[in-house]
Design an enzyme around this catalytic site. Structure first.
Site, PDB file in Angstrom:
ATOM      1  N   ASP A  82      48.223  -0.024 -43.050  1.00 48.09           N
ATOM      2  CA  ASP A  82      48.560  -1.386 -43.460  1.00 48.09           C
ATOM      3  C   ASP A  82      49.364  -1.279 -44.768  1.00 48.09           C
ATOM      4  O   ASP A  82      48.869  -0.745 -45.762  1.00 48.09           O
ATOM      5  CB  ASP A  82      47.248  -2.163 -43.687  1.00 48.09           C
ATOM      6  CG  ASP A  82      47.476  -3.652 -43.862  1.00 48.09           C
ATOM      7  OD1 ASP A  82      48.635  -4.053 -44.085  1.00 48.09           O
ATOM      8  OD2 ASP A  82      46.498  -4.415 -43.795  1.00 48.09           O
ATOM      9  N   TRP A 113      40.287  -5.120 -46.997  1.00 45.35           N
ATOM     10  CA  TRP A 113      40.758  -6.513 -46.949  1.00 45.35           C
ATOM     11  C   TRP A 113      39.778  -7.294 -46.090  1.00 45.35           C
ATOM     12  O   TRP A 113      39.383  -6.826 -45.022  1.00 45.35           O
ATOM     13  CB  TRP A 113      42.166  -6.545 -46.349  1.00 45.35           C
ATOM     14  CG  TRP A 113      42.744  -7.915 -46.190  1.00 45.35           C
ATOM     15  CD1 TRP A 113      42.751  -8.914 -47.106  1.00 45.35           C
ATOM     16  CD2 TRP A 113      43.419  -8.425 -45.023  1.00 45.35           C
ATOM     17  NE1 TRP A 113      43.397 -10.023 -46.602  1.00 45.35           N
ATOM     18  CE2 TRP A 113      43.811  -9.753 -45.329  1.00 45.35           C
ATOM     19  CE3 TRP A 113      43.735  -7.897 -43.774  1.00 45.35           C
ATOM     20  CZ2 TRP A 113      44.500 -10.550 -44.415  1.00 45.35           C
ATOM     21  CZ3 TRP A 113      44.426  -8.687 -42.867  1.00 45.35           C
ATOM     22  CH2 TRP A 113      44.805 -10.006 -43.186  1.00 45.35           C
ATOM     23  N   LYS A 162      54.661 -10.826 -49.700  1.00 45.26           N
ATOM     24  CA  LYS A 162      54.571 -10.627 -51.157  1.00 45.26           C
ATOM     25  C   LYS A 162      55.893 -10.146 -51.737  1.00 45.26           C
ATOM     26  O   LYS A 162      56.348 -10.652 -52.753  1.00 45.26           O
ATOM     27  CB  LYS A 162      53.493  -9.587 -51.494  1.00 45.26           C
ATOM     28  CG  LYS A 162      52.355  -9.478 -50.511  1.00 45.26           C
ATOM     29  CD  LYS A 162      51.299 -10.511 -50.737  1.00 45.26           C
ATOM     30  CE  LYS A 162      50.252 -10.424 -49.622  1.00 45.26           C
ATOM     31  NZ  LYS A 162      49.173 -11.339 -49.754  1.00 45.26           N
TER      32      LYS A 162
END
Ligand code: LMR
Length: 395
Positions: free
Chosen positions: A211, A130, A246
């Site tokens: 993560d 990311w 999300k």
């Protein structure tokens, strides 16, 4: 002497900066595949029905706006712990958990704690990772390096390279791992590969920082957290950053959590006390609304069922969009991008070069990151043909 006069202009953020450029673009057929956001068939951000009902209930209660505790809302924290570790998990007794400002906030609070405990630690992130991982951990004061992960030649994960790099890491190195739906590649380790990673983390005495921003977007809520169970079973100390941006479509509420799994209850109590200082000295205590919504949904059996269905619907639709994009690309004569249908989560790592991504943006109004990442969760039946034609035109 001016403090600010010679300050340098910083570059735009590689992901969120695209939103700003997209907003300025006047073309009616522009498509934003930059940021990881799920949009529905109408191209709009969904308000999940479970969230709408929860919000309605909360509004009726006319609750005042007092402070939360430094570590957040207890009902929210308990619900997130259940979701990540399982309601009956014995690991909960040795885990310190705090509410955080999204997954990013959780990563930063965790990084601040590690800075206090092991200031010289090195961080290892995947190649690629990311975009904000490197920036965030560097800004937190660490040296950030990479372990091998995605190999364009293999069109998949270079597991041997990854293991070699982890084996070569110094004791105490922090290894940032993606629990599921690897961002940006969409390629996840197999169960066997995870076993090998866990063995190295254990034998080299590394610290895993997991993560998990996309729980539920790969195969399902339980399936996507399988790696957490494996780390628990291995008896390791580790960090988990989670996010509901999300999975609840609550992007703007900045709602996530940090869980730090320790060796015993006593250590967990001490870790929690230090996490609270990290939070207090950054932003005092977290905001209420997102936590109240998530807690209301997760703690109510009917709303929880509704959420699971809505999340499954998003997951299924993204998979269908992947297949449709492959079909559209094939219709344009592109037969070497079928891998899009195999990748997991919101993103497709397209293999397009930076020049091609810039051409997509400037010539066709299709926005993805320079690294070649496209958010397939923002496709719909009206824009998918345009995207396929644009990709064909820049290749
Ligand atoms: C992304 O990767 O697009 C998302 O996680 C949003 C962000 O903050 O970068």
């Amino acid at each position: 002497m001016s403090l600010l006069h010679s300050i340098q202009l910083a570059p735009a953020d590689p992901i969120l900066g695209l939103n700003e450029a997209f907003a300025r673009d006047a073309r009616p057929d522009k498509v934003n595949l930059g940021v990881g956001v799920y949009l529905d068939e109408d191209g709009t951000l969904p308000l999940l029905e479970c969230v709408r009902v929860a919000e309605e209930r909360l509004t009726k209660q006319n609750r005042p706006h007092g402070y939360l505790g430094i570590d957040g809302m207890p009902a929210y924290i308990d619900a997130t712990r259940d979701l990540v570790f399982g309601a009956d998990s014995s690991v909960l007794a040795r885990t310190a958990s705090v509410q955080a400002l999204g997954g990013t906030g959780a990563l930063k609070v965790g990084a601040d704690l590690i800075k206090q405990l092991n200031p010289g630690a090195k961080f290892l992130i995947s190649t690629p990772s990311w975009e904000n991982h490197r920036a965030l951990f560097t800004r937190a004061g660490f040296d950030v390096e990479h372990y091998r992960y995605y190999s364009p030649g293999l069109r998949g994960i270079d597991v041997e390279g990854m293991i070699e790099d982890l084996e070569a890491a110094e004791e105490g190195t922090v290894v940032v791992l993606h629990a599921c739906c690897h961002n940006p590649t969409g390629y996840d380790l197999s169960a066997d590969d995870w076993g090998r990673v866990i063995d190295v983390v254990k034998s080299r005495n590394l610290t895993a920082f997991i993560d998990m921003a996309y729980q539920g977007f790969g195969f399902g809520i339980q399936e996507d957290k399988a790696v957490i169970d494996r780390f628990v079973d291995a008896g390791l100390e580790f960090f988990v950053a989670t996010s509901f941006s999300k999975s609840f479509s609550l992007y703007g509420e900045r709602i996530g959590a940090l869980h730090v799994v320790t060796r015993d209850t006593d250590a967990a109590v001490r870790v929690l006390s230090q996490l609270k200082i990290c939070i207090r000295t950054n932003y005092s205590n977290p905001a209420k609304h997102g936590a109240a919504l998530v807690a209301e949904v997760l703690n109510d059996p009917e709303l929880r069922r509704m959420w699971e269905d809505e999340l499954a619907a998003m997951r299924t639709r993204i998979k269908a969009l992947r297949s449709q994009l492959v079909a559209e690309l094939r219709a344009e004569g592109i037969t070497d991008m079928d891998f899009i249908a195999e990748q997991l989560g919101m993103f497709s790592y397209s293999g397009l070069t930076k020049e091609q991504m810039v051409a997509l943006r400037t010539e066709h109004g299709v926005y993805g990151t320079d690294a070649g990442r496209m958010c397939v969760a923002a496709l719909n039946s009206r824009n998918i043909g345009h995207v396929a034609r644009a990709i064909a035109a820049v290749r």
